[in-house]
Design a protein around this motif. Sequence first.
Motif, PDB file in Angstrom:
ATOM      1  N   SER A 101     -18.022 -26.566 -22.114  1.00  0.00           N
ATOM      2  CA  SER A 101     -18.834 -27.740 -21.805  1.00  0.00           C
ATOM      3  C   SER A 101     -18.879 -28.683 -23.005  1.00  0.00           C
ATOM      4  O   SER A 101     -18.895 -28.234 -24.157  1.00  0.00           O
ATOM      5  N   LYS A 134     -17.821 -22.273 -17.481  1.00  0.00           N
ATOM      6  CA  LYS A 134     -18.700 -23.437 -17.573  1.00  0.00           C
ATOM      7  C   LYS A 134     -17.919 -24.603 -18.154  1.00  0.00           C
ATOM      8  O   LYS A 134     -17.423 -24.536 -19.275  1.00  0.00           O
ATOM      9  N   ALA A 188     -19.125 -28.088 -17.897  1.00  0.00           N
ATOM     10  CA  ALA A 188     -19.985 -29.243 -17.659  1.00  0.00           C
ATOM     11  C   ALA A 188     -19.653 -30.345 -18.657  1.00  0.00           C
ATOM     12  O   ALA A 188     -19.588 -30.103 -19.856  1.00  0.00           O
ATOM     13  N   ASP A 193     -19.687 -23.508 -13.309  1.00  0.00           N
ATOM     14  CA  ASP A 193     -20.434 -24.742 -13.563  1.00  0.00           C
ATOM     15  C   ASP A 193     -19.435 -25.860 -13.855  1.00  0.00           C
ATOM     16  O   ASP A 193     -18.777 -25.862 -14.895  1.00  0.00           O
ATOM     17  N   SER A 204     -22.610 -24.559  -9.722  1.00  0.00           N
ATOM     18  CA  SER A 204     -23.322 -25.767 -10.140  1.00  0.00           C
ATOM     19  C   SER A 204     -22.357 -26.947 -10.163  1.00  0.00           C
ATOM     20  O   SER A 204     -21.333 -26.893 -10.845  1.00  0.00           O
TER      21      SER A 204
END
Length: 205
Positions: free
Chosen positions: A12, A36, A38, A71, A107
Amino acid sequence: LFSLYYTDIDVSYIPAMNDEVLTQLAPRCESLHSLKMAYARLHHMSPSHTNITDDGFSSFIASCPNLRVLDIGNSSFLTDTSLLSLPQGRRLLVASRVATTHLHSLSVDNNKVTDRGIHAVLAQLPIRQLSVAFCSNITGSGWFRELRVDACFCLIEESELEEVNVMWCAKLTDETFQRLQHCRKLVKVGISGCSISKPLQHLCE
């Protein structure tokens, strides 16, 4: 980046991430459990700082048969195409090492995804935690439309959903929340910023 197989990857807020890097990581992601990616729109970053595309993501995710947590929030470059690549993995041969049946947390906050992508995921994957906060294209329409024998769960009551975050999804209506109430395992719903009636707000609290 020197481990034989990765189990958790968190990239991220890393501007250098792109399709090429994902391609390099893919051979070591057979045991990957958490991913993840993001990408927050930080003021000092160029609007084009994230170079991961739907095609690149879809190719990469095929190398993650044991993925449980995903995510991909705050990435305006990823769309429903990326979400549709998740349940497609279930239908491929086991020998290809492609299967996302373990995915239970997703997510996609502040993204371009629509109801079509969310429905495809909910219909075919055992999602327990779902976050679509700040997704302006989400209306809730069709999330659980007539889920019969061809779906992962036959009825909305059999959904695995335990937590849903739909904060600031302005297009959601009372109907969506009324249907969510039928999810037997649902224990938490994030509704801040949603335009729903007071009675339903109290039910979701």
